[in-house]
Design an enzyme around this catalytic site. Structure first.
Site, PDB file in Angstrom:
ATOM      1  N   TYR A 154      46.547  53.647  54.522  1.00 40.25           N
ATOM      2  CA  TYR A 154      46.262  53.456  53.047  1.00 40.25           C
ATOM      3  C   TYR A 154      46.904  54.198  51.857  1.00 40.25           C
ATOM      4  CZ  TYR A 154      43.420  52.279  48.742  1.00 40.25           C
ATOM      5  OH  TYR A 154      42.969  51.818  47.528  1.00 40.25           O
TER       6      TYR A 154
ATOM      7  N   LYS B 203      49.535  53.723  49.110  1.00 39.55           N
ATOM      8  CA  LYS B 203      49.119  53.779  47.361  1.00 39.55           C
ATOM      9  C   LYS B 203      49.979  54.715  46.958  1.00 39.55           C
ATOM     10  CE  LYS B 203      45.907  51.064  46.616  1.00 39.55           C
ATOM     11  NZ  LYS B 203      46.316  50.075  45.673  1.00 39.55           N
TER      12      LYS B 203
HETATM   13  P1  NAI Z   1      38.706  43.740  45.757  1.00 39.72           P
HETATM   14  O1  NAI Z   1      38.636  43.474  47.166  1.00 39.72           O
HETATM   15  O2  NAI Z   1      37.409  43.441  45.105  1.00 39.72           O
HETATM   16  O3  NAI Z   1      39.828  42.856  44.858  1.00 39.72           O
HETATM   17  C1  NAI Z   1      41.038  42.525  45.496  1.00 39.72           C
HETATM   18  C2  NAI Z   1      41.409  41.187  45.496  1.00 39.72           C
HETATM   19  O4  NAI Z   1      42.754  41.054  46.089  1.00 39.72           O
HETATM   20  C3  NAI Z   1      40.636  40.209  46.325  1.00 39.72           C
HETATM   21  O5  NAI Z   1      40.169  38.986  45.554  1.00 39.72           O
HETATM   22  C4  NAI Z   1      41.396  39.603  47.528  1.00 39.72           C
HETATM   23  O6  NAI Z   1      41.295  38.444  47.726  1.00 39.72           O
HETATM   24  C5  NAI Z   1      43.046  39.909  46.706  1.00 39.72           C
HETATM   25  N1  NAI Z   1      43.992  40.022  47.626  1.00 39.72           N
HETATM   26  C6  NAI Z   1      44.223  40.446  48.955  1.00 39.72           C
HETATM   27  N2  NAI Z   1      45.229  40.386  49.560  1.00 39.72           N
HETATM   28  C7  NAI Z   1      46.152  39.424  48.846  1.00 39.72           C
HETATM   29  C8  NAI Z   1      47.408  39.280  48.792  1.00 39.72           C
HETATM   30  N3  NAI Z   1      48.082  39.419  49.750  1.00 39.72           N
HETATM   31  N4  NAI Z   1      47.738  38.563  47.779  1.00 39.72           N
HETATM   32  C9  NAI Z   1      47.233  38.145  46.617  1.00 39.72           C
HETATM   33  N5  NAI Z   1      45.858  38.680  46.615  1.00 39.72           N
HETATM   34  C10 NAI Z   1      45.250  39.049  47.521  1.00 39.72           C
HETATM   35  O7  NAI Z   1      39.229  45.195  45.464  1.00 39.72           O
HETATM   36  P2  NAI Z   1      38.853  45.966  43.931  1.00 39.72           P
HETATM   37  O8  NAI Z   1      38.159  47.152  44.399  1.00 39.72           O
HETATM   38  O9  NAI Z   1      38.861  45.330  43.016  1.00 39.72           O
HETATM   39  O10 NAI Z   1      40.173  46.772  44.062  1.00 39.72           O
HETATM   40  C11 NAI Z   1      41.427  46.481  43.492  1.00 39.72           C
HETATM   41  C12 NAI Z   1      42.650  47.370  43.565  1.00 39.72           C
HETATM   42  O11 NAI Z   1      42.360  48.679  43.085  1.00 39.72           O
HETATM   43  C13 NAI Z   1      43.034  47.403  45.019  1.00 39.72           C
HETATM   44  O12 NAI Z   1      44.469  47.775  45.053  1.00 39.72           O
HETATM   45  C14 NAI Z   1      42.552  48.966  45.264  1.00 39.72           C
HETATM   46  O13 NAI Z   1      43.341  49.412  46.406  1.00 39.72           O
HETATM   47  C15 NAI Z   1      42.418  49.726  43.976  1.00 39.72           C
HETATM   48  N6  NAI Z   1      41.501  50.574  44.201  1.00 39.72           N
HETATM   49  C16 NAI Z   1      40.086  50.341  44.014  1.00 39.72           C
HETATM   50  C17 NAI Z   1      39.305  51.318  43.874  1.00 39.72           C
HETATM   51  C18 NAI Z   1      37.948  51.068  43.569  1.00 39.72           C
HETATM   52  O14 NAI Z   1      37.213  51.862  43.123  1.00 39.72           O
HETATM   53  N7  NAI Z   1      37.446  49.549  43.491  1.00 39.72           N
HETATM   54  C19 NAI Z   1      39.714  52.718  44.010  1.00 39.72           C
HETATM   55  C20 NAI Z   1      40.951  53.142  44.075  1.00 39.72           C
HETATM   56  C21 NAI Z   1      41.950  52.084  44.384  1.00 39.72           C
END
Ligand code: NAI
Length: 713
Positions: A160, A164
């Site tokens: 990951y 990133k």
């Molecule tokens: P989340 O899991 O709530 O949202 C991610 C969404 O992306 C989901 O709805 C999922 O269905 C969708 N998804 C997954 N694979 C996909 C694909 N191939 N094509 C289209 N959609 C797809 O995650 P969250 O926490 O909202 O994180 C979002 C982003 O922020 C990620 O990139 C994560 O790595 C990054 N991030 C989040 C952090 C946090 O504290 N929440 C910390 C650091 C980074």
């Protein structure tokens, strides 16, 4: 005014939940047409559902917003963009733009391949699909979502983290390639509660770290008003911070013609890792350039002659950079060579003291003071300034200021730091160079430096006819001779190089004419006594061709000799706004100052007096205070000064203030000089008892306006 996205099309990937959903809602609320993309996977990246995207679209529409769902994986980048174009691209509203929030879960248990495919490759594919549309419309904003796990690393998240930080690398290059098309790309590393972080954070923290604390920076970075590009931001809990690279000064660990060894690296490790005086490289040019300059410093080979550097751009990063310290050794040969270079000749008997090392008064010409600092600039110094990539065919010397603190020795080792020149530990002179690079810009600031303009004003000569005129011919080989003193720029010797710079033939060095003019003043008003020479300032206006005659016109005003230099044959002014300051005599300048007394601070106060004369009313507006100074020597109070920046147009006078000064400083002559030269931090001086302050201590901050500029004068 609130930020509107009316008429804009925004694509948010992974917008079915978590952060992406929050962005989609926020964009729609402000008028954007939103493509809500989400594959609808579970937290391990498995499964597939349209429900996630549909729910968000419904929510937006229910609030009267515009949204459409897309259920493709980001790996099908083209399809996402096609949805945006089909649904919103032709509705004829302003321009269409995309905010690509590449945005997926911590798929901790999945294979590295899936992680990389989705986060890194997915980001690349969606961007590539959108790129040409953005280019055509000359507008685009892209936000990549990286992670602290990539920036800092995190146990158990190797795949990951790699993906990133790969996104950051992608964003950095997109920022550069998109810049000219008004496509900006920034990266955020968010922290927010979501279905993913709830597995690693306590529930109350997940609830408190709301996604809506992240969305506002995404909206701002996507707005057309925002000019940020290539930035990296950490964001969470309502806090936003920007990150950048910091690099230690580092250390050269090899010597010319010696193999480089791991032992040398080991031995210098502490220095390599020492962040004192660190730099902040902003681009690959800066990174590379400092290394290339090492080649010239160590080998004297590739890049050794900075005058042969290729043309690229100059940039804001060069501003404020420090040159590394360099050592310059010389003996009487160099000082004699220099004297010949600026036209001294044995045909004048009073020139002998500068040309013959056996002469009882053998001396170095004061203007030789420019040579060590020039050597520092030429010998890789300028080339090592990050962001300063100069076409040396286009370099014109603009202005020169030189101030001597003592007569120059006729031989020695001198250390140049910034542009202060020391003989041993003693400060002997200060140089301020100003160089114009024709056609270059991009410094992001004003073309003139306030410091140069304000501190060392370029004064027009008095209106009356000159008090004295001296004329001297340069020889056909003057430039060929002068360059032997260290300015190897081919512009002064190589006809083809000169032609590239737009000159018919090689031109004389500006500093050679400068030397001519200075020695004219020295002869006319100081009996060729170098110890009388204090400072010189000139502006180079036009080039001189070797063989032309230089005519120096002089006006004496106290100890300041205004000068103007012309080419006699053409009457063209070549040096203007120029003056030479000679050391003390009774008629000090400005008139109301008593010079002498052997205090170094007198010179600074004299300069402050000049500034007040020039820009006093401006300073009164900015400062509005009366400063009292008590200068001590060996514990005795030896001088008092008042800087009145409260009344009238401002004034400086020697002695106490007639009323009560707003703040009074007591400091020794030596410490005062250390402070104004920036060597002693005023706060440290205060806390260590070297600087005593009575009255309104807060006003000391305003001293910067007066003193700091002097230090960099
Ligand atoms: P989340 O899991 O709530 O949202 C991610 C969404 O992306 C989901 O709805 C999922 O269905 C969708 N998804 C997954 N694979 C996909 C694909 N191939 N094509 C289209 N959609 C797809 O995650 P969250 O926490 O909202 O994180 C979002 C982003 O922020 C990620 O990139 C994560 O790595 C990054 N991030 C989040 C952090 C946090 O504290 N929440 C910390 C650091 C980074």
């Amino acid at each position: 005014m609130s930020l509107s996205f009316e008429g804009r099309v925004v694509l948010v990937t992974g917008a079915g939940g978590g952060l992406g959903k929050e962005y989609a809602l926020a964009f729609a609320e402000r008028g954007a047409s939103v493509v809500v993309n989400d594959l609808g996977v579970d937290t391990k990246g498995g499964g597939k559902s349209s429900a996630a995207a549909d729910k968000v679209v419904e929510e937006i529409r229910a609030k009267g917003g515009k949204a459409v769902a897309n259920y493709d994986s980001v790996e099908d980048g083209e399809k996402l963009i096609q949805t945006a174009l089909d649904e919103f691209g032709r509705i004829g509203k302003l321009q269409c733009f995309f905010c690509i929030n590449i945005y997926f879960s911590f798929i901790l248990l999945s294979t590295p391949d899936l992680i990389h495919r989705v986060h890194l490759r997915g980001s690349f594919l969606v961007t590539r699909a959108a790129w040409n549309h953005m280019k055509k419309q000359k507008f685009g904003r892209i936000i990549m979502t990286a992670s602290a796990a990539g920036i800092y690393g995190n146990f158990g998240q190797a795949n990951y983290s790699a993906a990133k930080l790969g996104m950051l690398g992608l964003a950095n290059t997109l920022a550069i390639e998109g810049r000219n098309y008004n496509i900006y790309c920034n990266t955020i590393a968010p922290v927010a509660g979501s279905r993913l972080t709830e597995t690693v954070m306590p529930p109350d923290l997940v609830a408190s770290l709301k996604p809506e604390y992240v969305a506002p920076i995404v909206l701002w970075l996507c707005h057309e008003q925002c000019q940020e590009n290539g930035g990296l931001f950490e964001v969470g809990a309502g806090w936003i911070g920007k990150l950048r690279w910091e690099r230690s000064q580092g250390c050269i660990v090899r010597s010319k013609n010696e193999p480089m060894s791991p032992e040398a690296v080991r031995d210098q490790w502490e220095k390599i890792c020492d962040f004192t005086d660190s730099t902040r490289p902003l681009n690959i040019g800066e990174s590379l350039q400092s290394m290339v300059s090492v080649l010239s410093r160590v080998d004297g080979g590739v890049g050794a002659n900075p005058t042969a550097s290729a043309a690229t751009t100059s940039s804001a990063e060069a501003v404020g950079q420090k040159l590394p310290p360099t050592t310059f050794s010389f003996n009487h040969t160099q000082s004699i060579l220099y004297a010949l270079g600026v036209g001294m000749s044995t045909k004048d008997s009073d020139h002998l003291r500068f040309l013959y090392e056996g002469h009882p008064d053998f001396s170095c010409l004061p203007t030789f003071g420019v040579i060590p600092s020039q050597a520092a600039m030429m010998d890789g110094g300028l080339g090592s300034v990050p962001g300063l990539n100069i076409d040396f065919t286009q370099v014109l010397h603009g202005e020169q200021y030189l101030e001597l603190y003592k007569p120059l020795p006729t031989s020695g080792i001198q250390l140049c730091y910034k542009m202060n020149t020391y003989s041993g530990k003693e400060l002997v002179c200060y140089n301020q160079w100003s160089v114009f690079v024709v056609g270059a810009g991009g410094f992001g600031g004003k073309r003139n430096s306030d410091k140069a303009k304000v501190c060392v004003p370029l004064l027009p000569p008095p209106k009356r006819a000159p008090d004295a005129v001296m004329i001297d011919s340069t020889t056909r080989d003057q430039a060929a001779l002068y360059r032997l003193s260290g300015d190897w720029n081919p512009l002064h010797i190589d006809p083809s190089f000169a032609a590239m710079g737009g000159f018919k033939a090689p031109i004389l060095h500006g500093l050679c004419s400068f030397g001519f003019a200075a020695r004219h003043v020295l002869k006319q008003y100081a009996d060729n006594d170098p110890s009388r020479f204090k400072a010189i300032k000139v502006r180079f206006v036009k080039p001189v061709m070797p063989g032309q005659s230089l005519q120096t016109e002089m006006w004496k005003e106290g100890n300041r000799i205004h000068i103007q230099c012309k080419v006699k044959e053409t009457d063209a002014v070549v040096l203007s706004g120029a003056y030479v300051d000679l050391q003390g005599a009774s008629e000090a300048s400005p008139e109301n100052l008593t010079q002498g007394g052997g205090l170094q601070s007198e010179l600074v106060f004299a300069e402050i007096g000049r500034r007040i004369k020039d820009v006093g009313s401006e300073l009164v507006k900015k400062v509005n205070a009366v400063f009292g100074w008590e200068i001590t020597k060996d514990g005795q109070n030896v001088a008092q000064w008042t800087i009145d920046l409260k009344n009238g147009c401002g004034a400086l006078h020697k002695g106490p203030y007639s009323g009560k000064a707003d703040v009074t400083f007591t400091v020794s002559d030596d410490d005062f000089m250390e402070v104004v030269q920036g060597k002693l931090n005023p706060q440290k001086a205060f806390f260590s008892g070297k600087l005593k302050i009575r009255g309104n201590i807060m006003l000391s901050q305003k001293l910067e306006v007066i003193l700091k500029d002097y230090a960099k004068l």
